[in-house]
Design a protein around this motif. Structure first.
Motif, mmCIF file in Angstrom:
data_model
loop_
_atom_site.group_PDB
_atom_site.id
_atom_site.type_symbol
_atom_site.label_atom_id
_atom_site.label_comp_id
_atom_site.label_asym_id
_atom_site.label_seq_id
_atom_site.Cartn_x
_atom_site.Cartn_y
_atom_site.Cartn_z
ATOM 1 N N ALA A 186 0.559 -3.198 -11.051
ATOM 2 C CA ALA A 186 1.687 -3.103 -11.985
ATOM 3 C C ALA A 186 2.848 -2.335 -11.352
ATOM 4 N N LEU A 187 2.532 -1.249 -10.654
ATOM 5 C CA LEU A 187 3.578 -0.464 -9.997
ATOM 6 C C LEU A 187 4.193 -1.248 -8.845
ATOM 7 N N ALA A 188 3.337 -1.976 -8.104
ATOM 8 C CA ALA A 188 3.843 -2.778 -6.978
ATOM 9 C C ALA A 188 4.830 -3.825 -7.493
ATOM 10 N N LYS A 189 4.472 -4.446 -8.623
ATOM 11 C CA LYS A 189 5.339 -5.478 -9.207
ATOM 12 C C LYS A 189 6.682 -4.869 -9.630
ATOM 13 N N ALA A 190 6.606 -3.708 -10.286
ATOM 14 C CA ALA A 190 7.834 -3.052 -10.748
ATOM 15 C C ALA A 190 8.732 -2.683 -9.564
ATOM 16 N N LEU A 191 8.110 -2.225 -8.476
ATOM 17 C CA LEU A 191 8.901 -1.825 -7.303
ATOM 18 C C LEU A 191 9.479 -3.044 -6.588
ATOM 19 N N THR A 192 8.716 -4.143 -6.588
ATOM 20 C CA THR A 192 9.219 -5.384 -5.977
ATOM 21 C C THR A 192 10.479 -5.847 -6.716
ATOM 22 N N GLU A 193 10.438 -5.706 -8.052
ATOM 23 C CA GLU A 193 11.615 -6.095 -8.851
ATOM 24 C C GLU A 193 12.828 -5.221 -8.540
ATOM 25 N N GLN A 194 12.546 -4.026 -7.990
ATOM 26 C CA GLN A 194 13.657 -3.146 -7.587
ATOM 27 C C GLN A 194 14.019 -3.330 -6.115
ATOM 28 N N GLY A 195 13.476 -4.391 -5.514
ATOM 29 C CA GLY A 195 13.865 -4.731 -4.146
ATOM 30 C C GLY A 195 13.034 -4.090 -3.051
ATOM 31 N N LEU A 196 11.907 -3.465 -3.420
ATOM 32 C CA LEU A 196 11.049 -2.867 -2.388
ATOM 33 C C LEU A 196 9.895 -3.816 -2.060
ATOM 34 N N ALA A 197 9.338 -3.705 -0.850
ATOM 35 C CA ALA A 197 8.219 -4.567 -0.465
ATOM 36 C C ALA A 197 6.907 -3.867 -0.820
ATOM 37 N N ALA A 198 6.247 -4.329 -1.878
ATOM 38 C CA ALA A 198 4.965 -3.734 -2.270
ATOM 39 C C ALA A 198 4.117 -4.773 -2.992
ATOM 40 N N GLU A 199 2.874 -4.892 -2.562
ATOM 41 C CA GLU A 199 1.967 -5.853 -3.214
ATOM 42 C C GLU A 199 0.739 -5.168 -3.806
ATOM 43 N N THR A 200 0.267 -4.150 -3.098
ATOM 44 C CA THR A 200 -1.007 -3.529 -3.484
ATOM 45 C C THR A 200 -0.827 -2.042 -3.814
ATOM 46 N N SER A 201 -1.903 -1.437 -4.335
ATOM 47 C CA SER A 201 -1.913 0.016 -4.579
ATOM 48 C C SER A 201 -1.546 0.762 -3.297
ATOM 49 N N GLN A 202 -2.159 0.309 -2.191
ATOM 50 C CA GLN A 202 -1.949 0.973 -0.912
ATOM 51 C C GLN A 202 -0.473 0.956 -0.506
ATOM 52 N N ASP A 203 0.225 -0.188 -0.754
ATOM 53 C CA ASP A 203 1.653 -0.282 -0.438
ATOM 54 C C ASP A 203 2.445 0.760 -1.225
ATOM 55 N N VAL A 204 2.085 0.922 -2.508
ATOM 56 C CA VAL A 204 2.797 1.883 -3.357
ATOM 57 C C VAL A 204 2.559 3.302 -2.831
ATOM 58 N N VAL A 205 1.292 3.584 -2.486
ATOM 59 C CA VAL A 205 0.946 4.912 -1.969
ATOM 60 C C VAL A 205 1.735 5.204 -0.691
ATOM 61 N N GLU A 206 1.848 4.184 0.177
ATOM 62 C CA GLU A 206 2.581 4.405 1.432
ATOM 63 C C GLU A 206 4.069 4.663 1.187
ATOM 64 N N LEU A 207 4.655 3.957 0.226
ATOM 65 C CA LEU A 207 6.066 4.206 -0.118
ATOM 66 C C LEU A 207 6.249 5.636 -0.629
ATOM 67 N N VAL A 208 5.292 6.088 -1.455
ATOM 68 C CA VAL A 208 5.363 7.461 -1.975
ATOM 69 C C VAL A 208 5.251 8.460 -0.830
ATOM 70 N N ARG A 209 4.304 8.194 0.054
ATOM 71 C CA ARG A 209 4.111 9.119 1.192
ATOM 72 C C ARG A 209 5.321 9.147 2.111
ATOM 73 N N ALA A 210 6.047 8.007 2.175
ATOM 74 C CA ALA A 210 7.250 7.954 3.015
ATOM 75 C C ALA A 210 8.432 8.619 2.306
ATOM 76 N N GLY A 211 8.203 9.071 1.071
ATOM 77 C CA GLY A 211 9.250 9.798 0.351
ATOM 78 C C GLY A 211 10.241 8.900 -0.368
ATOM 79 N N ASN A 212 9.891 7.624 -0.590
ATOM 80 C CA ASN A 212 10.811 6.720 -1.295
ATOM 81 C C ASN A 212 11.004 7.182 -2.745
ATOM 82 N N PRO A 213 12.264 7.511 -3.124
ATOM 83 C CA PRO A 213 12.493 8.082 -4.457
ATOM 84 C C PRO A 213 12.114 7.135 -5.599
ATOM 85 N N LYS A 214 12.369 5.822 -5.428
ATOM 86 C CA LYS A 214 12.019 4.879 -6.498
ATOM 87 C C LYS A 214 10.505 4.835 -6.706
#
Ligand SMILES: [Zn+2]
Length: 401
Positions: free
Chosen positions: A269-297
């Motif tokens: 669900a979070l990956a989908k929401a972030l994809t709609e905001q123009g970020l590349a995310a498909e899985t839980s792991q993708d979301v976790v990596e974006l967070v770890r990289a400090g992505n504010p969205k």
């Protein structure tokens, strides 16, 4: 009246002594006699039975009070083993453990549960046989099997019922399939319940009121109250994924409803929401990596997921009054951001007495919690008073023959 039934001759008193020794602390015959009120000679006979069954062993000698040191006994790994199986959405992990929960041999494979019960259980049986051999044991040493499945399990039968991500598994008699090969009791539970057991065993052994929340592809909770895993009437206690969050949202859930916590705060669900905001995310792991990289969205989205989860957990806290809430699963690896969101809402909304000593924390056992919990499930069954009594009766029969 003198009762000379086999039970009176040993099994229940033996089981009583064993239940005392289960905490792992070594004790002498004298101590056991004092605690149980049995004669020292009787305790000696019961100890002999437990030694023969391989359930306990001699521990280090007690400090001498003059004369020879008295022997101490404690629960030991012994030769007996259990098989622990964690069947996840995309993987299977399996281990052979001794009776204190130490893994002796382990294996894992990337087999999606969607391949169906034939393929998955075939692998489990082959791997189980191999691991028992690798642990230096024989199938005769195997006492029970614990299995975790990624879906709702009817507790009384061990069958998965309408599991959403397990095509082909509905109502499959998993215990029977494994029993046909291994001929030992098979305990089946959902993955969140066994993760709760594993986490508690390793990280919170003294805590009797704990909620383990898994946030990954799905969302669910395992509830431990008064030291016991709570399964409810059918086995779905803690299945919180489809409780509605009442903020302005029209997220459609795969269950067919709208606004479920799982449709808002799960990894996909979070990956989908972030994809709609123009970020590349498909899985839980993708979301976790974006967070770890400090992505504010991504950080914002995960924090909001934590707040949404907090809303649901408020109700759970009111109902159960836990002293610890553990967040586990792939999304928990986003770390403090998820937990901060949960805390924000829980501390603002729950009753002060309920949160006075409440800890909300990240899983410390991680990916191994499930396979460890599956071994605990099997061990608890094997070492239950009923099961130990049955073993003592069998032993007495064998000796009498
Ligand atoms: Zn739903």
């Amino acid at each position: 009246m003198v009762d000379i039934s086999p039970t009176a001759l040993g099994s229940s008193a033996t089981s009583d002594i064993f239940q005392i020794l289960r905490d792992g602390r070594p004790r002498t015959r004298t101590e056991l006699a004092r605690v149980t009120g049995l004669a020292r000679s009787t305790v000696g006979l019961r100890i002999d039975s437990l030694l023969q069954l391989g359930l306990i062993g001699p521990a280090d000698a007690a400090p001498s009070t003059g004369g020879r040191p008295s022997s101490q006994f404690a629960l030991t790994g012994g030769n007996k083993v259990v098989l622990a199986v964690d069947i996840g959405a995309t993987h299977v992990r399996i281990a052979v453990s001794d009776l204190v929960g130490r893994p002796l041999s382990e294996d894992a494979a990337d087999i999606p549960v969607a391949k169906g019960p034939e393929e998955v259980l075939h692998w489990v049986i082959a791997a189980g046989d191999k691991l028992v051999r690798e642990a230096g044991r024989s199938v005769d040493d195997l006492l029970a099997i614990g299995v975790g499945l990624p879906g709702p399990v009817e507790h009384s039968s061990g069958r998965p019922i309408n599991p959403p991500i397990m095509p082909g598994w509905d109502n499959v008699d998993v215990p029977e399939r494994l029993q046909a090969h291994f001929h030992v009791p098979v305990l089946v539970d959902n993955d969140v319940n066994i993760m709760a057991l594993g986490e508690r065993e390793v990280a919170w052994p003294e805590v009797d009121h704990l909620i383990f929340v898994k946030v990954a592809t799905g969302i669910g909770a395992g509830v431990i109250s008064r030291g016991m895993l709570q399964r409810g009437a059918q086995g779905v206690a803690g299945d919180i994924g489809h409780v509605r969050v009442y903020r302005d949202n029209d997220a459609i859930c795969h269950c067919g409803n709208v606004g479920c916590i799982e449709a808002l705060a799960s990894g996909p669900a979070l990956a989908k929401a972030l994809t709609e905001q123009g970020l590349a995310a498909e899985t839980s792991q993708d979301v976790v990596e974006l967070v770890r990289a400090g992505n504010p969205k991504a950080i914002q989205a995960v924090r909001q997921a934590g707040r949404d989860l907090g809303e649901i957990l408020n109700a759970c806290i009111s109902l159960i009054n836990p002293s610890v809430i553990v967040l586990g699963g792939a999304m928990a690896r986003a770390g403090e951001h998820l937990i901060a969101g949960v805390r924000e809402v829980v501390y603002a909304r729950s009753m002060p007495l309920a949160t006075q000593h409440l800890q909300i924390t990240q899983s410390s056992v991680g990916a191994n919690a499930a396979v460890l919990g599956a071994s605990i499930l099997a061990i608890h069954h094997v070492l239950s008073p009923e099961s130990v009594e049955a073993m003592v009766v069998d032993l007495a029969d064998a000796v009498g023959r």
